[in-house]
Design an enzyme around this catalytic site. Structure first.
Site, PDB file in Angstrom:
ATOM      1  CD  GLU A 272      -3.032  -1.037   2.241  1.00 34.82           C
ATOM      2  OE1 GLU A 272      -2.983  -0.093   3.057  1.00 34.82           O
ATOM      3  OE2 GLU A 272      -3.957  -1.860   2.223  1.00 34.82           O
TER       4      GLU A 272
ATOM      5  CD  GLU B 232      -3.428  -5.784   4.039  1.00 35.34           C
ATOM      6  OE1 GLU B 232      -4.256  -4.939   4.466  1.00 35.34           O
ATOM      7  OE2 GLU B 232      -2.203  -5.624   4.085  1.00 35.34           O
TER       8      GLU B 232
HETATM    9  C1  FCB Z   1      -4.400  -1.935   5.472  1.00 32.22           C
HETATM   10  C2  FCB Z   1      -3.035  -2.284   6.011  1.00 32.22           C
HETATM   11  C3  FCB Z   1      -3.045  -3.321   7.091  1.00 32.22           C
HETATM   12  C4  FCB Z   1      -4.214  -3.127   8.026  1.00 32.22           C
HETATM   13  C5  FCB Z   1      -5.502  -3.020   7.250  1.00 32.22           C
HETATM   14  C6  FCB Z   1      -6.735  -2.872   8.107  1.00 32.22           C
HETATM   15  O1  FCB Z   1      -4.393  -0.631   4.987  1.00 32.22           O
HETATM   16  O2  FCB Z   1      -2.212  -2.759   4.967  1.00 32.22           O
HETATM   17  O3  FCB Z   1      -1.815  -3.279   7.757  1.00 32.22           O
HETATM   18  O4  FCB Z   1      -4.000  -2.065   8.844  1.00 32.22           O
HETATM   19  O5  FCB Z   1      -5.432  -1.921   6.392  1.00 32.22           O
END
Ligand code: FCB
Length: 477
Positions: free
Chosen positions: A181, A382
Site C-alpha cells: 500500500e 488483504e
Molecule cells: C491496510 C493495512 C493493514 C491493516 C488493514 C486494516 O491498509 O495494509 O496493515 O492495517 O489496512
C-alpha cells in the site's frame, strides 16, 4: 436458503451446491511485522518510524505501541501451528526492515534474518506457502532522519535491503511483494500525517509516492538478479470512487480522487506513465521535478503478479461552497491538490472503522485492474473488517466479520467468473493486532488475541474460513 449476510452457522453441514474456486486457489491470511511481532528492541532490532511515531504522545489512540503487540516474535511456533490447524495454504507476512538491517544501511543482522528463516522453515514444514512482503511501513528511523521517502536515496537503500533479504531467503520463498500500500506510506505518512512519520506536506507526499515506486522498481530488479525464479509483485490498496451524483462537479471530484487513490500508482507501475489529468490536478502542489529520466521505466519493470488490497469504496462530492471562512481543507490532508473534495456517507452498514461495507466494489476493482491494466495473475492480498468482539465462555462469535468475508469471497468468485485471473485471497488478518493509529482498539483478526495473556482464540470466522479452504469454496447463494 440463507442469504450472504447470514451464512450457515459454524458446524452446520450445508448441503447447498458449492461455489467452487479454481484448483490451486491460494487461500491465505495476512499480517505485518510491526503489527504482530513485538520484541521491538530484541535480536538487534532498532527503531523504525512506527516506533518513534507510536512513542510520540498523541499520535496513536491510548498511547498504544507495537513494543509487545501479539508477541509473535516469541510465539512463532505455536502461531504457525494455529495456521496449520486452520488449513491455510499460504501466509503473507512482512519482514521488519530494522530487524534485518538495523539503521537501514550496511550489512544484514544475522539474528534478524534467522527469525525469518525459522518462520519460513516452520511454514514450509507445515505445507504453508510463505508470501513475503518487504515493506509494510516500518522504515528504519535513521533513513527518515535523512529525508525519508521524499528523499530519492531511500529508493536505493530499499533495493539494497531487498537484496539482503533475497540472498537470505530466496532459496525458500517463492512469492515476493515489494511494497504494501504505497498510497498509505506516502499520503497518510507525509500528507495527512496520521501515519508515521507523521509529516504533512502535499509535495513531500507526492515525492514519497514516486520514490516508493522507484524503490519498488529497483527492488524488483534486485530480487530478479538474486533469484530469477522468484514471483515478484507489489500490493496496492484500491477503491472504486463513485460520484455522489451525476452533477459534473461531483463526477470531476470522483475523477480527482480516483487519480490520487488509484491511478497515481496503477499507471506508473503498470503503464510506465503518470496520468496527465492527475499531473494537472497536482500542478499547484508540485512540478514533478523529482521525476528523472528513466524513472518510469524502472517503476514499470515487468511483474509476475499484482496484489490488491480491498476494504471499501469512496463516494465523493464537489467542494462545499459554504465552507468558508474556515475551510475544512486547510487541515493536513491526504488528498493534496484536492483537499476540498467531500467524502460522503451513504448510510449503508459500516464496520467498526466506519468503512462502508461494499462487496460489489471488490468485483469492480478486480475487473478494472484486469480489464484496464494487466493480464497478470491477481491476488487479493488483504480484505477484512474490524468489528467489536466479545469473548463469551471462551468463544468469539463474530457473525459480522464472517458475513463480511462471505460476501467478499462471493464477490471474488464473481470476478473470476467475469474473467479475472484471480489466483488467491488473503484474509486480513490472521489475528487481532496493532491497527496503526488506532492501536489495539480495532480488531480485524480471525483469531482473537487477549493482549494481557497473549491467549489466541480462533473466532467463528476462522472456523468458517477453515471450512471454506477445505472445500475450496463456499455454499452457493
Ligand atoms: C491496510 C493495512 C493493514 C491493516 C488493514 C486494516 O491498509 O495494509 O496493515 O492495517 O489496512
Amino acid at each position: 436458503m440463507s442469504n450472504p449476510a447470514s451464512p450457515p452457522a459454524v458446524g452446520v453441514v450445508d448441503d447447498r451446491p458449492p461455489l467452487t474456486f479454481p484448483p490451486g486457489f491460494l487461500w491465505g491470511a495476512a499480517t505485518a511485522a510491526y503489527q504482530i511481532e513485538g520484541a521491538a528492541a530484541e535480536g538487534g532490532r532498532t527503531p523504525s518510524i512506527w516506533d518513534t511515531f507510536s512513542h510520540t504522545p498523541g499520535r496513536v489512540v491510548e498511547g498504544h505501541t507495537g513494543d509487545v503487540a501479539c508477541d509473535h516474535y516469541h510465539r512463532l511456533g505455536s502461531d504457525v501451528a494455529l495456521m496449520a490447524e486452520l488449513g491455510l495454504k499460504s501466509y503473507r507476512f512482512s519482514v521488519s526492515w530494522p530487524r534485518v538491517q538495523p539503521g537501514g544501511t550496511g550489512p544484514a543482522n544475522a539474528e534478524g534474518l534467522d527469525f525469518y528463516r525459522r518462520l519460513v522453515d516452520e511454514l514450509l514444514g507445515h505445507g504453508i506457502e510463505p508470501w513475503l512482503t518487504l515493506y509494510h511501513w516500518d522504515l528504519p528511523q535513521p533513513l527518515e532522519d535523512v529525508g525519508g521517502w521524499p528523499a530519492r536515496d531511500t529508493a536505493a537503500r530499499f533495493a539494497d535491503y531487498a537484496t539482503l533479504v533475497a540472498d537470505a531467503l530466496g532459496d525458500r520463498v517463492r512469492y515476493w511483494t515489494t511494497l504494501n500500500e504505497p498510497w498509505c506510506s506516502a499520503f497518510l505518512g507525509y500528507g495527512s500525517g496520521v501515519h508515521a512519520p507523521g509529516r504533512s506536506d502535499g509535495a513531500d507526499a507526492v515525492r514519497a509516492g514516486h520514490h516508493l515506486m522507484l524503490g519498488h522498481g529497483l527492488a524488483v530488479q534486485a530480487l530478479r538478479a538474486a533469484r530469477p525464479t522468484a514471483e515478484v509483485g507489489v500490493t496496492v490498496n484500491l477503491y472504486p470512487v463513485t460520484p455522489a451524483s451525476e452533477a459534473p462537479a461531483d463526477v470531476d471530484a470522483a475523477r480527482r480522487i480516483d487519480g490520487l487513490a488509484n491511478r497515481f500508482f496503477l499507471d506508473p507501475l503498470l503503464r510506465g506513465s503518470y496520468p496527465a489529468d492527475l499531473m494537472a490536478d497536482l500542478a499547484k502542489v508540485t512540478d514533478f521535478g523529482h521525476v528523472r529520466d528513466g524513472d518510469l521505466a524502472t517503476i514499470s519493470t515487468p511483474l509476475d503478479v499484482v496484489g490488491v488490497n480491498y476494504y471499501s469504496r469512496h463516494v465523493v462530492a464537489a467542494p462545499d461552497p459554504d465552507a468558508e471562512p474556515e475551510p475544512y481543507w486547510r487541515a493536513p490532508s491526504c488528498w493534496p491538490g484536492s483537499e476540498d473534495v467531500r467524502f460522503v456517507t451513504r448510510g449503508v452498514p459500516v464496520t467498526d472503522m466506519n468503512w462502508e461495507i461494499d462487496a460489489p466494489g471488490l468485483v469492480e476493482t478486480l475487473r478494472r485492474v484486469h480489464e484496464e491494466y494487466t493480464d497478470l495473475p491477481l491476488y487479493v492480498t488483504e480484505n477484512g473488517s474490524a468489528f467489536v468482539d466479545e469473548v463469551v465462555d471462551g468463544r468469539v462469535d463474530d457473525a459480522d466479520r464472517l458475513a463480511y468475508f462471505d460476501a467478499h469471497l462471493r464477490a471474488a468468485h464473481e470476478a473470476i467468473e467475469a474473467g479475472v485471473p484471480l489466483r488467491g485471497y488473503f484474509a486480513w488478518s490472521l489475528m487481532d493486532n496493532f491497527e496503526w493509529a488506532w492501536g489495539y482498539t480495532k480488531r480485524f483478526g480471525m483469531v482473537h488475541v487477549d493482549y494481557d495473556t497473549q491467549v489466541r482464540i480462533p473466532k467463528s470466522s476462522a472456523r468458517w474460513y477453515a471450512e471454506v479452504i477445505r472445500r475450496n469454496g463456499l455454499a452457493a447463494q
